[in-house]
Design a protein around this motif. Structure first.
Motif, PDB file in Angstrom:
ATOM      1  N   LYS A  11     -21.020  -9.764 -17.634  1.00  0.00           N
ATOM      2  CA  LYS A  11     -22.186  -9.154 -16.851  1.00  0.00           C
ATOM      3  C   LYS A  11     -23.349 -10.431 -16.725  1.00  0.00           C
ATOM      4  O   LYS A  11     -23.667 -10.470 -15.456  1.00  0.00           O
ATOM      5  CB  LYS A  11     -23.065  -8.333 -18.063  1.00  0.00           C
ATOM      6  N   LEU A  12     -23.168 -11.491 -17.481  1.00  0.00           N
ATOM      7  CA  LEU A  12     -24.028 -12.590 -16.978  1.00  0.00           C
ATOM      8  C   LEU A  12     -23.565 -13.103 -15.613  1.00  0.00           C
ATOM      9  O   LEU A  12     -24.426 -13.824 -14.737  1.00  0.00           O
ATOM     10  CB  LEU A  12     -24.017 -13.622 -18.159  1.00  0.00           C
ATOM     11  N   VAL A  13     -22.144 -13.325 -15.463  1.00  0.00           N
ATOM     12  CA  VAL A  13     -21.674 -13.929 -14.231  1.00  0.00           C
ATOM     13  C   VAL A  13     -22.258 -13.104 -13.130  1.00  0.00           C
ATOM     14  O   VAL A  13     -22.802 -13.727 -12.284  1.00  0.00           O
ATOM     15  CB  VAL A  13     -20.265 -14.318 -14.430  1.00  0.00           C
ATOM     16  N   VAL A  14     -22.149 -11.751 -13.135  1.00  0.00           N
ATOM     17  CA  VAL A  14     -22.408 -10.958 -12.026  1.00  0.00           C
ATOM     18  C   VAL A  14     -24.017 -11.346 -11.639  1.00  0.00           C
ATOM     19  O   VAL A  14     -24.429 -11.394 -10.587  1.00  0.00           O
ATOM     20  CB  VAL A  14     -22.141  -9.743 -12.541  1.00  0.00           C
ATOM     21  N   TYR A  15     -24.769 -11.316 -12.721  1.00  0.00           N
ATOM     22  CA  TYR A  15     -26.345 -11.310 -12.537  1.00  0.00           C
ATOM     23  C   TYR A  15     -26.250 -12.697 -11.825  1.00  0.00           C
ATOM     24  O   TYR A  15     -27.426 -12.952 -11.003  1.00  0.00           O
ATOM     25  CB  TYR A  15     -27.162 -11.415 -13.968  1.00  0.00           C
ATOM     26  N   VAL A  16     -26.033 -13.820 -12.194  1.00  0.00           N
ATOM     27  CA  VAL A  16     -25.863 -15.029 -11.721  1.00  0.00           C
ATOM     28  C   VAL A  16     -25.661 -15.151 -10.239  1.00  0.00           C
ATOM     29  O   VAL A  16     -26.237 -15.747  -9.556  1.00  0.00           O
ATOM     30  CB  VAL A  16     -25.371 -15.918 -12.628  1.00  0.00           C
ATOM     31  N   MET A  17     -24.343 -14.697 -10.078  1.00  0.00           N
ATOM     32  CA  MET A  17     -24.173 -14.358  -8.506  1.00  0.00           C
ATOM     33  C   MET A  17     -24.961 -13.700  -7.546  1.00  0.00           C
ATOM     34  O   MET A  17     -25.186 -14.230  -6.641  1.00  0.00           O
ATOM     35  CB  MET A  17     -22.494 -13.853  -8.525  1.00  0.00           C
ATOM     36  N   ASP A  18     -25.501 -12.665  -8.201  1.00  0.00           N
ATOM     37  CA  ASP A  18     -26.453 -11.913  -7.509  1.00  0.00           C
ATOM     38  C   ASP A  18     -27.769 -12.490  -7.278  1.00  0.00           C
ATOM     39  O   ASP A  18     -28.729 -12.297  -6.560  1.00  0.00           O
ATOM     40  CB  ASP A  18     -26.889 -10.650  -8.235  1.00  0.00           C
TER      41      ASP A  18
ATOM     42  N   LYS B 161     -23.980 -19.293 -29.758  1.00  0.00           N
ATOM     43  CA  LYS B 161     -24.783 -18.874 -28.321  1.00  0.00           C
ATOM     44  C   LYS B 161     -24.714 -20.152 -27.368  1.00  0.00           C
ATOM     45  O   LYS B 161     -24.423 -19.980 -26.410  1.00  0.00           O
ATOM     46  CB  LYS B 161     -26.022 -18.412 -28.778  1.00  0.00           C
ATOM     47  N   LEU B 162     -25.287 -21.229 -27.712  1.00  0.00           N
ATOM     48  CA  LEU B 162     -25.202 -22.267 -26.921  1.00  0.00           C
ATOM     49  C   LEU B 162     -23.923 -22.731 -26.303  1.00  0.00           C
ATOM     50  O   LEU B 162     -23.867 -23.118 -25.170  1.00  0.00           O
ATOM     51  CB  LEU B 162     -26.033 -23.462 -27.616  1.00  0.00           C
ATOM     52  N   GLU B 163     -23.016 -22.721 -27.324  1.00  0.00           N
ATOM     53  CA  GLU B 163     -21.581 -23.427 -26.998  1.00  0.00           C
ATOM     54  C   GLU B 163     -21.062 -22.046 -25.810  1.00  0.00           C
ATOM     55  O   GLU B 163     -20.336 -22.696 -24.897  1.00  0.00           O
ATOM     56  CB  GLU B 163     -20.834 -23.430 -28.236  1.00  0.00           C
ATOM     57  N   TRP B 164     -21.338 -21.026 -26.411  1.00  0.00           N
ATOM     58  CA  TRP B 164     -20.725 -20.030 -25.200  1.00  0.00           C
ATOM     59  C   TRP B 164     -21.230 -19.870 -24.015  1.00  0.00           C
ATOM     60  O   TRP B 164     -20.732 -19.929 -22.944  1.00  0.00           O
ATOM     61  CB  TRP B 164     -21.054 -18.443 -26.115  1.00  0.00           C
ATOM     62  N   VAL B 165     -22.522 -20.135 -23.829  1.00  0.00           N
ATOM     63  CA  VAL B 165     -23.256 -20.105 -22.431  1.00  0.00           C
ATOM     64  C   VAL B 165     -22.612 -21.310 -21.775  1.00  0.00           C
ATOM     65  O   VAL B 165     -22.483 -21.325 -20.705  1.00  0.00           O
ATOM     66  CB  VAL B 165     -24.555 -20.143 -22.519  1.00  0.00           C
ATOM     67  N   GLN B 166     -22.773 -22.373 -22.277  1.00  0.00           N
ATOM     68  CA  GLN B 166     -22.345 -23.789 -21.656  1.00  0.00           C
ATOM     69  C   GLN B 166     -20.685 -23.612 -21.554  1.00  0.00           C
ATOM     70  O   GLN B 166     -20.250 -24.030 -20.262  1.00  0.00           O
ATOM     71  CB  GLN B 166     -22.529 -24.967 -22.600  1.00  0.00           C
ATOM     72  N   ALA B 167     -19.919 -22.640 -21.933  1.00  0.00           N
ATOM     73  CA  ALA B 167     -18.586 -22.575 -21.879  1.00  0.00           C
ATOM     74  C   ALA B 167     -18.429 -21.712 -20.606  1.00  0.00           C
ATOM     75  O   ALA B 167     -17.640 -21.875 -19.567  1.00  0.00           O
ATOM     76  CB  ALA B 167     -17.647 -21.862 -22.981  1.00  0.00           C
ATOM     77  N   ILE B 168     -19.714 -20.652 -20.674  1.00  0.00           N
ATOM     78  CA  ILE B 168     -19.336 -19.818 -19.303  1.00  0.00           C
ATOM     79  C   ILE B 168     -19.953 -20.462 -18.053  1.00  0.00           C
ATOM     80  O   ILE B 168     -19.238 -20.533 -17.043  1.00  0.00           O
ATOM     81  CB  ILE B 168     -20.660 -18.533 -19.480  1.00  0.00           C
ATOM     82  N   ARG B 169     -20.688 -21.578 -18.241  1.00  0.00           N
ATOM     83  CA  ARG B 169     -20.921 -22.306 -16.919  1.00  0.00           C
ATOM     84  C   ARG B 169     -19.873 -23.085 -16.455  1.00  0.00           C
ATOM     85  O   ARG B 169     -19.637 -23.194 -15.352  1.00  0.00           O
ATOM     86  CB  ARG B 169     -22.197 -23.561 -17.392  1.00  0.00           C
ATOM     87  N   ARG B 170     -19.295 -23.696 -17.449  1.00  0.00           N
ATOM     88  CA  ARG B 170     -18.102 -24.712 -16.992  1.00  0.00           C
ATOM     89  C   ARG B 170     -16.955 -23.608 -16.448  1.00  0.00           C
ATOM     90  O   ARG B 170     -16.286 -23.848 -15.380  1.00  0.00           O
ATOM     91  CB  ARG B 170     -17.522 -25.408 -18.175  1.00  0.00           C
ATOM     92  N   THR B 171     -16.878 -22.462 -16.914  1.00  0.00           N
ATOM     93  CA  THR B 171     -15.803 -21.765 -16.559  1.00  0.00           C
ATOM     94  C   THR B 171     -16.100 -21.075 -15.121  1.00  0.00           C
ATOM     95  O   THR B 171     -15.221 -20.868 -14.113  1.00  0.00           O
ATOM     96  CB  THR B 171     -15.450 -20.494 -17.539  1.00  0.00           C
ATOM     97  N   LEU B 172     -17.530 -20.866 -15.039  1.00  0.00           N
ATOM     98  CA  LEU B 172     -17.789 -20.418 -13.687  1.00  0.00           C
ATOM     99  C   LEU B 172     -17.406 -21.095 -12.571  1.00  0.00           C
ATOM    100  O   LEU B 172     -17.088 -20.942 -11.343  1.00  0.00           O
ATOM    101  CB  LEU B 172     -19.151 -19.941 -13.851  1.00  0.00           C
ATOM    102  N   TRP B 173     -17.710 -22.796 -12.749  1.00  0.00           N
ATOM    103  CA  TRP B 173     -17.571 -23.725 -11.827  1.00  0.00           C
ATOM    104  C   TRP B 173     -15.911 -23.651 -11.614  1.00  0.00           C
ATOM    105  O   TRP B 173     -15.695 -24.097 -10.530  1.00  0.00           O
ATOM    106  CB  TRP B 173     -18.151 -25.082 -12.449  1.00  0.00           C
ATOM    107  N   LYS B 174     -15.225 -23.583 -12.521  1.00  0.00           N
ATOM    108  CA  LYS B 174     -13.842 -23.581 -12.170  1.00  0.00           C
ATOM    109  C   LYS B 174     -13.560 -22.481 -11.414  1.00  0.00           C
ATOM    110  O   LYS B 174     -12.444 -22.598 -10.471  1.00  0.00           O
ATOM    111  CB  LYS B 174     -13.142 -23.292 -13.701  1.00  0.00           C
ATOM    112  N   LEU B 175     -13.988 -21.322 -11.586  1.00  0.00           N
ATOM    113  CA  LEU B 175     -13.473 -20.106 -10.692  1.00  0.00           C
ATOM    114  C   LEU B 175     -14.299 -20.683  -9.263  1.00  0.00           C
ATOM    115  O   LEU B 175     -13.413 -20.057  -8.491  1.00  0.00           O
ATOM    116  CB  LEU B 175     -14.546 -18.961 -11.342  1.00  0.00           C
ATOM    117  N   LEU B 176     -15.106 -20.939  -9.201  1.00  0.00           N
ATOM    118  CA  LEU B 176     -15.745 -21.129  -7.789  1.00  0.00           C
ATOM    119  C   LEU B 176     -14.922 -22.264  -7.124  1.00  0.00           C
ATOM    120  O   LEU B 176     -14.951 -22.224  -5.998  1.00  0.00           O
ATOM    121  CB  LEU B 176     -17.387 -21.573  -7.951  1.00  0.00           C
ATOM    122  N   ASN B 177     -14.550 -23.332  -8.001  1.00  0.00           N
ATOM    123  CA  ASN B 177     -13.721 -24.168  -7.309  1.00  0.00           C
ATOM    124  C   ASN B 177     -12.469 -23.627  -6.979  1.00  0.00           C
ATOM    125  O   ASN B 177     -11.874 -24.063  -5.722  1.00  0.00           O
ATOM    126  CB  ASN B 177     -13.493 -25.283  -8.385  1.00  0.00           C
TER     127      ASN B 177
END
Length: 277
Positions: A54-61, A88-104
């Motif tokens: 959900k968070l990734v979709v909101y960020v992309m939007d 929570k902090l580790e989870w969100v930072q992991a989302i950040r890194r994973t999102l960048w992998k996906l975009l790459n």
């Protein structure tokens, strides 16, 4: 690349097609959290994997409103169930890194060309959204936690000053535990409020559960007794323990002319309820 990334529909479609890849990479990034996913789901009914998507979709939007609303919702949920903030902090930072992998991966597969300006624009947009989520989450978590603590404090204070009605105009205040200056002031406030609201004419204060009172607390207690009398309520003191009596005598303090004393709570209740009949 800029035109491609500005077309959020393409990115979201790509994300939908690669959800399994995203989840797999996310779990590999969040080493400490992945073993807690089921536990957090059971404790707070919080689905970390679904919420990450959900968070990734909101960020992309680039939806500020949705990001903030979701962060507030998450903050309250984590505060309510006292879940660990480090997870929570580790989870969100992991989302950040994973999102960048996906975009790459998206850029590589689409064979897109981009310059430094495009990259830094994209980097700012995504990281600003994720930082906003974290900031709003932590503020909301902290505020809600403070509200819970204040509520619990009020509950403890109310339980520590249990004014119990016996008749329409008589109540008992049984005190137990440690009586310090802070608690004495709370008791004074609660007693004066109860006398006014309940129209108490006789208040029996039982001190059998209090083993020690220092000079400052005794002085505060005497002021409460005087205030009780000024409000038209008759104070009755029961259960004074020998240690307190000896201390009061050594200080030259007495309840004489301030309140009626009785050896036991039972005797005082019996006496004053019989007077009402």
């Amino acid at each position: 690349m800029q035109a491609a990334f500005e077309t959020s529909t393409f990115i979201k479609e790509y994300f939908q097609e690669n959800r399994d890849y995203f989840q797999e990479q996310l779990l590999s990034e969040a080493v400490n959290v992945r073993d807690k996913i089921e536990e957090i789901l059971l404790i707070g009914n919080i689905d970390l994997l679904n919420n990450a998507q959900k968070l990734v979709v909101y960020v992309m939007d680039q939806s500020d409103k949705d990001v903030r609303a979701f962060a507030k919702q998450e903050g309250i949920a984590w505060a309510t169930h006292s879940l660990t903030l480090t997870f929570k902090l580790e989870w969100v930072q992991a989302i950040r890194r994973t999102l960048w992998k996906l975009l790459n991966k998206f850029v590589d597969e689409q064979d897109l060309e981009y310059d430094a300006s495009d990259f830094f624009t994209l980097e700012k947009q995504i990281n600003d959204q994720l930082d906003q989520f974290l900031n709003t989450f932590f503020i909301c978590y902290s505020d809600y936690k403070d509200q819970l603590l204040e509520h619990q404090k009020q509950l403890v204070e109310n339980l520590s000053v249990p004014i119990i009605p016996i008749t329409s105009d008589m109540c008992i205040l049984p005190l137990i535990g440690v009586l310090d200056d802070h608690r004495a002031r709370i008791i004074e406030e609660k007693v004066f409020t109860a006398i006014d609201e309940l129209h108490i004419e006789t208040l029996i204060i039982d001190l059998s559960g209090i083993a020690e009172m220092d000079g400052a607390v005794i002085d505060q207690f005497l002021k409460m007794i005087d205030g009780t009398t000024m409000m038209g309520c008759k104070p009755v003191i029961t259960g004074l323990r020998p240690e307190i009596v000896r201390h009061m005598v050594s200080l030259g303090i007495t309840f004489e002319d301030r309140a009626i004393t009785s050896g036991t709570l039972q005797a005082a209740v019996k006496r004053y309820t019989s007077l009402d009949k």
